[in-house]
Design a protein around this motif. Structure first.
Motif, short mmCIF file in Angstrom:
data_model
loop_
_atom_site.label_atom_id
_atom_site.label_comp_id
_atom_site.label_asym_id
_atom_site.label_seq_id
_atom_site.Cartn_x
_atom_site.Cartn_y
_atom_site.Cartn_z
N LEU A 12 -1.58 7.65 -4.24
CA LEU A 12 -1.76 6.26 -3.81
C LEU A 12 -1.58 5.27 -4.95
O LEU A 12 -1.05 4.17 -4.76
CB LEU A 12 -3.17 6.09 -3.23
N ARG A 15 2.03 4.78 -5.30
CA ARG A 15 2.58 4.00 -4.18
C ARG A 15 2.22 2.51 -4.31
O ARG A 15 3.01 1.64 -3.95
CB ARG A 15 2.10 4.56 -2.85
N GLU A 16 1.03 2.25 -4.81
CA GLU A 16 0.60 0.86 -5.02
C GLU A 16 1.26 0.24 -6.25
O GLU A 16 1.46 -0.97 -6.31
CB GLU A 16 -0.93 0.80 -5.19
N THR B 113 -6.29 -1.68 -1.03
CA THR B 113 -5.74 -0.39 -0.61
C THR B 113 -6.08 -0.12 0.85
O THR B 113 -5.23 0.32 1.63
CB THR B 113 -6.29 0.75 -1.51
N ASN B 116 -3.85 -2.24 2.96
CA ASN B 116 -2.46 -1.76 3.01
C ASN B 116 -2.33 -0.42 3.74
O ASN B 116 -1.29 -0.12 4.29
CB ASN B 116 -1.90 -1.61 1.59
N TYR B 117 -3.37 0.38 3.67
CA TYR B 117 -3.33 1.73 4.26
C TYR B 117 -4.58 1.94 5.14
O TYR B 117 -5.56 2.55 4.69
CB TYR B 117 -3.30 2.81 3.16
N GLU B 119 -5.25 3.95 7.33
CA GLU B 119 -5.64 5.36 7.50
C GLU B 119 -6.52 5.83 6.33
O GLU B 119 -7.35 6.73 6.50
CB GLU B 119 -4.39 6.25 7.65
N VAL B 120 -6.36 5.19 5.16
CA VAL B 120 -7.19 5.54 4.00
C VAL B 120 -8.62 5.01 4.23
O VAL B 120 -9.61 5.68 3.90
CB VAL B 120 -6.59 4.99 2.68
#
Lengths: 236, 356
Positions: A12, A15-16, B113, B116-117, B119-120
């Motif tokens: 991650l 990706r970030e 985060t 943006n995600y 699912e996380v």
């Protein structure tokens, strides 16, 4: 296992932090680590972007990925919204996964951090528990720190801390239930796996180097990596 | 036209800072090094500004230093952060204020985060439930503790006993403001004023009568660098950064440095001792160095709190020359005493840096 480039891309932080690098070098210009060390985040991001397996392995085994101070000054400046500091975090995670971290002088230092900060978090609920950390290991803290250490409890009480007692306040005793929850979170989310890898790879390296190894901070291997400096890293 | 353009840019860097009902999370470094600063912050919010602040005994480290020394994985840190939010939710609060700048940046990073995600975020929720049985609602407002002082700077000025003015010359004190990197460099739009000219401390200083110094290395990191200070072999990184900043600021002859990040305060204060011992340099004409106060301590000083209740005695650089300039009355006999006024002995004096 998968190849290194694919494993990196699944992280991650990667990706970030990684969009498309134009190699302008702004990150290197702003980087405090690049002033002090022979360190160039621009070329690291460029190498990672290229994705060559052999180069990646060499990078993961090198000191270069351990120079960054994670101040994230690079994030502010990058004209393309990359964050080299986050890419470094992904590289460090992979170096610990693969054991490559023990191949460099600076990477080997992870065992000390795990046995101090990692243990403090789980034992006390604080990242840092400075009582007892004297000027023998931290001479930069100066004579005022000796006075603090010699009178730790009395000064804490003078300044309104709830030192080692239940209830709210600074330096309170964090409840057992909270520490148990932290422990369980570490278990569920993979922190203990990383801890175990740091231990296992470090022990293997200590044996390979012929340095004495045990569970303390005083073994030859840790003393060398904590104090020792080959002076091959600094620009100064 | 020019001014209107600047105002539009400035609007991008304004943020909502809640008015009341705060859930406070402490800083590991600040508690160890400046416990009086956190005591002072809560005293200001509760007793001076009459705000409701909750200090939960069960909150823990956010793991920030473990995260930034790369021993604690992101997934673990996210779940510990989720636990802090769960405690806030359980106590009925929505406004989250961390004491630590590393934590503040980390909370923002994790919220981004999760944004943006999604699912996380869901995975973190299930990790937290599995590990602790807790669930959480995201905070409505998350600001650093220094943002709260910024918001109430005018109200504090009205109640202040002192101003940041030299009583002997009548001139404003010259102040260096040092903002922790993780306050604005990662998320400039979540700060007051952005990364280059954050207003969070300069706004406070000017409101209280001081003059802010703009010097070349103003935005340079203090040099903490996490693993770079914790490992003895790496500390050249830290103190060469400190020296770079002081070499850059000293020609402007600052009377004071103010920090909002606890780590920065340690290194800008203790670093002056290191440079004096190693390089034979002291960065002030009077030989005492430049005092380094946290934003909570400075607020306590202008409000007239006793300097030794605030904890100004724990800094290596003596604060008395600064207090004398402001006109603060203090009892030097009480500087090194315990809560019952018993002397705890006195610190040894450094070789070159003068202390009181």
């Amino acid at each position: 296992m998968g190849n290194l480039a694919d494993r990196l891309k699944a992280d991650l932080h990667y990706r970030e932090g990684m969009r498309a690098c134009i190699n302008c070098g702004t990150c290197t210009a702003i980087c405090p680590a690049a002033e002090h060390y022979d360190y160039d985040p621009r070329s690291i991001v460029e190498l990672v972007q290229r994705g060559d397996e052999e180069e990646l392995e060499t990078l993961l085994k090198s000191d270069a990925i351990w120079y960054c101070g994670e101040c994230m000054s690079c994030r502010t400046r990058c004209p393309r919204n990359n964050t080299p500091g986050l890419i470094i975090m992904a590289l460090r995670a992979l170096a610990q996964e693969t054991g490559f971290f023990t191949e460099s002088e600076k990477g080997r230092q992870q065992i000390y951090l795990k046995r101090t900060i990692g243990h403090d978090i789980l034992k006390t609920g604080y990242c840092v528990y400075a009582e007892g950390l004297g000027t023998d290991t931290h001479p930069e803290q100066g004579p005022i720190w000796d006075w603090r250490q010699n009178n730790w409890k009395a000064i804490m009480e003078r300044l309104g801390a709830n030192y080692q007692k239940p209830g709210p306040g600074a330096m309170r005793q964090i409840p057992e239930e909270a520490l148990n929850e932290l422990h369980k979170i570490f278990e569920v989310t993979g922190a203990f796996e990383r801890f175990e890898k740091i231990e296992q790879f470090s022990e293997k390296k200590a044996k390979q180097l012929g340095l004495q190894w045990d569970d303390s901070l005083n073994n030859e291997y840790i003393k060398q990596l904590y104090n020792g400096n080959s002076n091959e890293n600094s620009n100064n | 036209m020019k001014n209107r353009g600047k105002q539009l840019i400035w609007q991008n860097y304004q943020k909502d800072i809640a008015d009341d009902h705060f859930f406070y999370v402490r800083s590991c470094i600040r508690q160890n090094f400046f416990p009086g600063a956190e005591t002072t912050f809560l005293r200001i919010l509760k007793d001076v500004l009459n705000k409701d602040v909750y200090d939960d005994p069960s909150h823990t480290t956010c793991t920030g230093i473990g995260y930034h020394t790369d021993i604690v994985p992101l997934e673990t840190t996210m779940t510990v952060v989720a636990r802090q939010f769960a405690l806030m939710t359980e106590k009925g609060y929505k406004n989250f204020i961390p004491s630590c700048v590393t934590s503040f940046g980390l909370y923002l990073e994790i919220l981004e985060t999760w944004h943006n995600y999604p699912e996380v975020l869901e995975k973190t929720r299930s990790n937290l439930m599995l590990a602790t049985g807790r669930s959480f609602v995201l905070p409505e407002n998350i600001v650093h503790a220094s943002d709260v002082i910024y918001k109430f700077r005018s109200e504090i000025a009205k109640k202040a006993k002192y101003r940041l003015v030299n009583i002997h010359t009548g001139k404003p004190l010259k102040v260096v403001e040092h903002i922790g990197c993780h306050y604005a460099k990662m998320f400039p739009d979540k700060s007051v004023g952005g990364a280059e000219f954050p207003r969070v401390l300069s706004g406070i200083i000017e409101e209280w009568g001081g003059e802010v110094i703009d010097y070349p290395e103003r935005r340079h990191c203090c040099g903490f660098g996490f693993r770079q200070y914790f490992i003895k072999a790496n500390r050249g990184y830290t103190f060469s950064s400190v020296k770079k900043k002081f070499d850059s600021m000293s020609p402007y002859e600052p009377d004071l440095i103010v920090t909002n990040c606890p780590g920065c305060n340690v290194f800008l204060d203790k670093g002056q001792y290191v440079i004096s011992e190693q390089e034979g340099i002291v960065y002030s004409r009077d030989g005492y160095g430049i005092p380094v106060l946290t934003f909570e301590e400075l607020t306590g000083v202008v409000l007239g709190f006793d300097p030794w209740d605030i904890g100004l005695q724990v800094h290596q650089v003596s604060v008395e020359p600064l207090l004398d300039k402001i006109g603060v009355k203090y009892d030097i006999q009480k500087k090194y005493t315990d809560k019952n006024n018993r002397l705890l002995g006195k610190p040894v004096k450094p070789t070159l840096l003068k202390t009181l």
